[in-house]
Design an enzyme around this catalytic site. Structure first.
Site, PDB file in Angstrom:
ATOM      1  N   GLU A 147      -3.888   0.717 -13.930  1.00  0.00           N
ATOM      2  CA  GLU A 147      -4.915   1.727 -13.683  1.00  0.00           C
ATOM      3  C   GLU A 147      -4.278   2.909 -13.171  1.00  0.00           C
ATOM      4  OE1 GLU A 147      -7.146   4.272 -12.938  1.00  0.00           O
ATOM      5  OE2 GLU A 147      -8.008   3.344 -10.937  1.00  0.00           O
ATOM      6  N   CYS A 163      -8.448   9.662 -10.087  1.00  0.00           N
ATOM      7  CA  CYS A 163      -7.812   9.669 -11.663  1.00  0.00           C
ATOM      8  C   CYS A 163      -8.948   9.646 -12.686  1.00  0.00           C
ATOM      9  CB  CYS A 163      -7.458   8.053 -11.724  1.00  0.00           C
ATOM     10  SG  CYS A 163      -8.649   6.703 -11.360  1.00  0.00           S
ATOM     11  N   HIS A 220       0.678  -1.211  -0.072  1.00  0.00           N
ATOM     12  CA  HIS A 220      -0.022   0.010  -0.065  1.00  0.00           C
ATOM     13  C   HIS A 220       0.920   1.159   0.074  1.00  0.00           C
ATOM     14  CE1 HIS A 220      -3.763   2.180   0.222  1.00  0.00           C
ATOM     15  NE2 HIS A 220      -4.456   1.266   1.077  1.00  0.00           N
ATOM     16  N   ALA A 221       0.267   2.442  -0.357  1.00  0.00           N
ATOM     17  CA  ALA A 221       1.141   3.721  -0.252  1.00  0.00           C
ATOM     18  C   ALA A 221       1.329   3.849   1.390  1.00  0.00           C
ATOM     19  CB  ALA A 221       0.323   4.801  -0.659  1.00  0.00           C
ATOM     20  N   SER A 222       2.570   4.459   1.432  1.00  0.00           N
ATOM     21  CA  SER A 222       3.128   4.362   2.720  1.00  0.00           C
ATOM     22  C   SER A 222       2.600   5.189   3.859  1.00  0.00           C
ATOM     23  CB  SER A 222       4.342   4.765   2.990  1.00  0.00           C
ATOM     24  OG  SER A 222       4.561   6.107   1.997  1.00  0.00           O
ATOM     25  N   GLU A 281      -1.444  15.376 -15.861  1.00  0.00           N
ATOM     26  CA  GLU A 281      -2.593  15.349 -14.944  1.00  0.00           C
ATOM     27  C   GLU A 281      -2.536  16.235 -13.937  1.00  0.00           C
ATOM     28  OE1 GLU A 281      -2.894  11.436 -12.814  1.00  0.00           O
ATOM     29  OE2 GLU A 281      -4.988  11.569 -12.920  1.00  0.00           O
TER      30      GLU A 281
END
Ligand SMILES: O=CCCCC(=O)O
Length: 429
Positions: free
Chosen positions: A205, A239, A132-134, A333
């Site tokens: 993704e 996103c 996972h993201a930290s 983005e």
């Protein structure tokens, strides 16, 4: 961390799980959905603490995750062998689980993104390792505990508190058979290269800069309300959200003031208050990046429609810039509360503006004319085209990107097959 120990235990668990009937797996998924319902408030508070999403949106994220899990818990078994007529008396297509699948998941939807990848993969008989993201390790731990509380066998889902460097070691291990990543183009390209080098399946993704096209024959009053809600949900860090508002020139004068007024009603406030619509950005460095992009866009000729104003290390009053073709910001983005406004003179020009970027995830078009809608459906380079609504994912429908927005399918029945081995069985018995 001893990665081999985690990989070996996942592999052991896979040996039984792959043989567990589809319907048995589904019963456990129903229990998992109940666990999410029961712990909704706790999970939502963890999400808001970790990445500062408004609490009402964190609660909605858990509810949506539970709904998605129930969709799979009640789904038809699409993995049953398919019989094909040939000259042989056995001709079948089988779908076998692959084994251990690594998920590399982002912070913007700490439960939803993990579960929407993991649940169909587990239903297909695979087992999961999560990186996972930290900033979301606690969410990852809670998801692991939720699988245990629902009664899943041990090591079906393991949250590894690791950094990016360990991804390489995991993908080089022969017992790991695939990877699903949601994140930036750069991270996607690096991880997919590693997967490709090791001949492993990947699903990506990635980013988006989706168009929200408002034509002059549409219910543009409604579009002026839905557009800001789509763009500014999750503080603009989604996103597939609308990021570029491309408006037909004939309604510029009517649409733009309504749109700006509604957009400006989203003001940052305490994310733990129920009524808060706009939270803080997940990390100060992401706010720095957005501010740099704002300056870059202005330097290349963008005009300020509503000034982006930084009011703390990770909070902004939301901004809108008017951008013309050729501005390099269109290649990037904008992941935060900064939107792009563009004006087009007719459908051909609007389509060109919409497609002329590297991404294609979830474009939307607003029109009452079926033929014009069809023109955009046929020609937008996009994983999803939404008509007269903002783009949002739906467990029943496939989700994925075109061009640099990625490849592979999440959600829907199709996702159950994404991490399976197609096995052809043919001959006479
Ligand atoms: O950043 C991507 C978020 C996807 C949100 C959704 O599934 O609607």
């Amino acid at each position: 961390m001893d990665l081999t120990k985690h990989i070996d235990s996942a592999h052991q668990s896979f040996q039984d799980w792959r043989k567990t009937p589809f319907e048995e797996r589904q019963k456990l998924l129903l229990k998992l959905a109940d666990v999410l319902d029961k712990n909704k408030q706790t999970y939502a508070e963890i999400i808001t603490t970790e990445m500062h999403k408004p609490i009402s949106q964190s609660i909605a994220e858990i509810e949506k995750s539970a709904g998605m899990i129930r969709f799979y818990a009640n789904a038809e078994n699409v993995l049953k062998p398919e019989k094909i007529t040939t000259e042989f008396n056995v001709s079948e297509v089988h779908y076998d689980a692959l084994g251990i699948i690594l998920g590399v998941m982002p912070w913007n939807f700490p439960f939803w993104q993990v579960l929407r990848f993991a649940v169909p993969a587990i239903l297909a008989g695979n087992v999961i390792l999560l990186k996972h993201a930290s900033i979301c390790f606690e969410s990852g731990d809670e998801i692991e505990k939720a699988f245990a509380e629902a009664g899943f066998p041990k090591y079906i889902f393991q949250n590894l508190r690791i950094g990016h460097n360990e991804i390489k070691d995991i993908l080089e291990n022969p017992l790991v058979r695939g990877v699903s990543l949601t994140g930036s183009e750069k991270a996607g390209s690096e991880v997919a290269s590693l997967a490709g080098k090791n001949i492993k399946k990947s699903v990506l993704e990635l980013g988006g800069s989706d168009a929200f096209i408002v034509l002059e024959d549409s219910d543009y009053e409604k579009a002026a309300i839905d557009g800001p809600a789509g763009k500014l949900q999750n503080t603009g860090q989604v996103c597939n959200a609308a990021k570029r508002f491309i408006v037909h020139q004939d309604i510029e004068k009517e649409f733009v003031p309504k749109f700006v007024e509604e957009y400006n009603s989203y003001q940052p406030a305490d994310p733990f208050k129920k009524e808060t619509k706009l939270g803080k950005m997940a990390r100060p460095d992401l706010a720095d990046e957005l501010e740099d992009q704002y300056k870059k866009a202005l330097k290349h000729g963008a005009e300020v429609v509503l000034a982006l104003e930084r009011i703390s290390e990770n909070e902004f009053r939301p901004g809108i810039i008017r951008v013309k073709e050729g501005n390099p910001i269109l290649q990037e983005e904008l992941f935060g509360p900064l939107a792009i406004l563009m004006i087009g003179k007719d459908d051909d020009e609007i389509l060109k503006l919409a497609n002329d970027i590297p991404f294609g995830l979830g474009n939307a078009v607003w029109t009452k004319d079926k033929k014009r809608a069809q023109f955009f459906i046929d020609n937008l380079e996009s994983g999803t085209v939404s008509i007269n609504k903002s783009t949002s994912s739906d467990a029943r429908l496939p989700f994925g990107g075109a061009k640099s927005s990625g490849y592979g399918v999440e959600l829907s029945l199709m996702a159950i097959k994404e991490f399976t081995q197609v096995k052809t069985v043919v001959g006479n018995i």
